[in-house]
Design a protein around this motif. Structure first.
Motif, short mmCIF file in Angstrom:
data_model
loop_
_atom_site.label_atom_id
_atom_site.label_comp_id
_atom_site.label_asym_id
_atom_site.label_seq_id
_atom_site.Cartn_x
_atom_site.Cartn_y
_atom_site.Cartn_z
N GLY A 153 -3.29 -9.30 8.41
CA GLY A 153 -3.89 -8.15 9.28
C GLY A 153 -4.66 -7.03 9.37
O GLY A 153 -5.31 -6.44 10.24
N VAL A 154 -4.68 -6.83 7.55
CA VAL A 154 -5.57 -5.79 7.25
C VAL A 154 -7.14 -6.05 7.66
O VAL A 154 -7.31 -6.43 8.01
N VAL A 155 -7.09 -7.65 6.80
CA VAL A 155 -8.54 -8.39 6.69
C VAL A 155 -9.17 -8.81 7.94
O VAL A 155 -10.22 -7.90 7.94
N ALA A 156 -8.67 -9.04 8.76
CA ALA A 156 -8.91 -9.19 10.02
C ALA A 156 -9.93 -7.42 10.87
O ALA A 156 -10.90 -8.28 11.68
N LEU A 157 -9.06 -6.42 10.39
CA LEU A 157 -10.11 -5.22 10.92
C LEU A 157 -10.75 -5.55 9.99
O LEU A 157 -12.26 -4.18 10.35
N ARG A 158 -11.97 -6.06 9.02
CA ARG A 158 -12.48 -6.65 8.69
C ARG A 158 -12.94 -5.02 8.37
O ARG A 158 -14.43 -4.47 8.40
N PRO A 159 -12.28 -4.59 6.75
CA PRO A 159 -12.44 -3.40 6.00
C PRO A 159 -13.36 -3.78 4.90
O PRO A 159 -13.74 -4.64 4.58
N ASP A 160 -13.88 -2.55 4.73
CA ASP A 160 -14.64 -2.28 2.85
C ASP A 160 -14.01 -2.41 1.99
O ASP A 160 -14.52 -3.02 1.15
N ILE A 161 -13.34 -2.01 2.00
CA ILE A 161 -11.50 -1.39 0.90
C ILE A 161 -10.12 -2.40 1.51
O ILE A 161 -10.21 -1.53 2.64
N ILE A 162 -9.73 -2.26 0.30
CA ILE A 162 -8.73 -2.68 0.88
C ILE A 162 -7.88 -1.82 0.05
O ILE A 162 -8.00 -2.24 -1.44
N ILE A 163 -6.17 -0.87 0.10
CA ILE A 163 -6.16 -0.15 -0.62
C ILE A 163 -4.57 -1.08 -1.00
O ILE A 163 -3.92 -1.33 0.37
N LEU A 164 -3.88 -1.86 -1.86
CA LEU A 164 -2.42 -2.22 -2.29
C LEU A 164 -1.75 -0.94 -2.43
O LEU A 164 -1.62 -0.83 -3.98
N ASP A 165 -0.39 -0.55 -2.05
CA ASP A 165 -0.26 0.37 -2.41
C ASP A 165 1.20 0.26 -2.72
O ASP A 165 2.41 0.46 -1.79
N GLU A 166 1.36 -0.04 -3.76
CA GLU A 166 2.89 -0.56 -4.64
C GLU A 166 2.87 -1.47 -3.45
O GLU A 166 4.11 -2.29 -3.10
N ALA A 167 2.21 -2.57 -3.52
CA ALA A 167 2.00 -3.51 -1.75
C ALA A 167 2.87 -5.55 -2.86
O ALA A 167 3.54 -6.17 -2.26
N THR A 168 3.04 -5.20 -4.01
CA THR A 168 4.18 -6.57 -4.75
C THR A 168 5.74 -5.59 -5.15
O THR A 168 6.12 -6.54 -5.79
N SER A 169 5.54 -5.02 -5.47
CA SER A 169 6.96 -4.44 -5.93
C SER A 169 7.89 -4.55 -5.47
O SER A 169 9.15 -4.23 -6.43
N MET A 170 8.46 -4.92 -4.27
CA MET A 170 9.31 -5.23 -3.63
C MET A 170 9.50 -7.16 -3.20
O MET A 170 10.57 -6.97 -3.24
N LEU A 171 8.95 -7.53 -4.48
CA LEU A 171 8.67 -8.84 -4.14
C LEU A 171 9.03 -9.66 -5.14
O LEU A 171 8.68 -9.11 -6.73
N ASP A 172 9.46 -10.97 -5.27
CA ASP A 172 10.36 -11.18 -6.83
C ASP A 172 8.68 -11.86 -7.09
O ASP A 172 7.72 -11.18 -7.08
N PRO A 173 9.00 -12.22 -8.47
CA PRO A 173 7.65 -12.89 -9.36
C PRO A 173 6.71 -14.10 -8.37
O PRO A 173 5.80 -14.10 -8.61
N GLU A 174 7.71 -15.15 -7.78
CA GLU A 174 6.84 -16.00 -6.92
C GLU A 174 5.92 -15.13 -6.21
O GLU A 174 4.98 -15.43 -5.53
N GLY A 175 6.34 -14.69 -5.05
CA GLY A 175 5.87 -13.88 -4.41
C GLY A 175 5.14 -12.82 -4.32
O GLY A 175 3.61 -12.60 -4.01
#
Length: 279
Positions: A153-175
């Motif tokens: 959803g973010v990539v489709a907006l074609r930004p120059d910068i992507i910020i991942l704000d703890e984007a993987t903290s709730m995921l298991d190792p595979e996720g």
């Protein structure tokens, strides 16, 4: 090369009367195409710092520059188009009944023509390897799949910068692996600038440079090799060590001569194979 993000002595307080600012006199520069990791223990100010970059929070002091423009109330929406954010909990970001509807939502708000929207949805889902789930309900996806949709959803907006704000903290190792691999692929294909706010040392190892926050201040900056070679000093800052560094310490305690320089997991495997197992 001019920086794409520049923070100049920014200070932020959640309440004007706060005696300890959430961010205090922080300055840094991020260059186009870099992957930057900002790490620190809980409460160090790293997520607050991320929110100042796209104007979710306005600093009490200092200046924020994005893509050559100093952030102000007049250009805040232009800045936000250049900076996409992926947050900790993907469920909080879903608004569409299907995956493709959700990816299209941000573009609808920006008034992008339908023909262009359809193309961007298709492209974004392909980039995160979620094309086959286009008509699924987001609620029925795994954690890693949900976060990949949020990234689409973010990539489709074609930004120059992507910020991942703890984007993987709730995921298991595979996720977590799925999300990081998706970001790597998108970064390479689109030459995006990635800013990762994380306490996951292994995620930070993907960065070109790492900034270390402590009590609202920037206390260290360097390559992953520079930062991780600090060893016990990282633990003093409330951070963990990457697996190869932990293994080096165990081997050292066993009397084995180990390299002083930082080794990635691949480097550790090579060193073990050539210097230890083949002897």
């Amino acid at each position: 090369m001019e920086p794409i993000v520049k923070l100049e002595n920014i200070t932020f307080m959640y309440q004007p009367e706060d005696s300890h600012p959430a961010i205090k006199q922080v300055s840094l520069q991020v260059y186009p195409g870099e992957w930057i990791a900002i790490i620190g223990h809980n409460g160090s100010g790293k997520s607050t710092l991320a929110k100042t970059i796209n104007g979710l929070l306005l600093p009490a002091e200092g200046k924020v520059s994005v893509a050559g423009q100093y952030l102000s109330e007049e250009n805040i929406w232009t800045i936000r188009k250049a900076v996409g954010m992926v947050f900790q909990n993907p469920d909080n970001q879903f608004v569409g009944a299907t995956v493709e509807d959700d990816v299209a939502f941000g573009m609808e708000n920006q008034g992008i023509p339908r023909e262009e929207m359809v193309k961007r949805v298709k492209d974004a889902l392909e980039q995160v390897r979620m094309s086959e789930f286009a008509t699924r309900e987001p609620a029925r996806l795994s954690g890693g799949q949900k976060q990949r949709v949020a990234i689409a959803g973010v990539v489709a907006l074609r930004p120059d910068i992507i910020i991942l704000d703890e984007a993987t903290s709730m995921l298991d190792p595979e996720g977590r692996y799925e999300v990081i691999e998706a970001i790597k692929k998108i970064k390479e294909e689109s030459q995006l600038t990635v800013i990762s706010i994380t306490h996951d040392i292994d995620e930070a190892a993907n960065a070109n440079r790492i900034f270390v926050m402590k009590q609202g201040q920037l206390v260290k900056e360097g390559t992953p090799e520079d930062i991780f070679s600090e060893g016990p000093k990282l633990i003093e800052l409330g951070l963990d060590l990457p697996f190869p560094e932990k293994l080096k310490q165990v081997l050292k305690d066993q009397g084995l001569a180990v390299p002083d320089y930082y080794l990635s997991e691949e480097g550790m495997v090579d060193w073990l194979w050539t210097s230890v197992l083949n002897k």
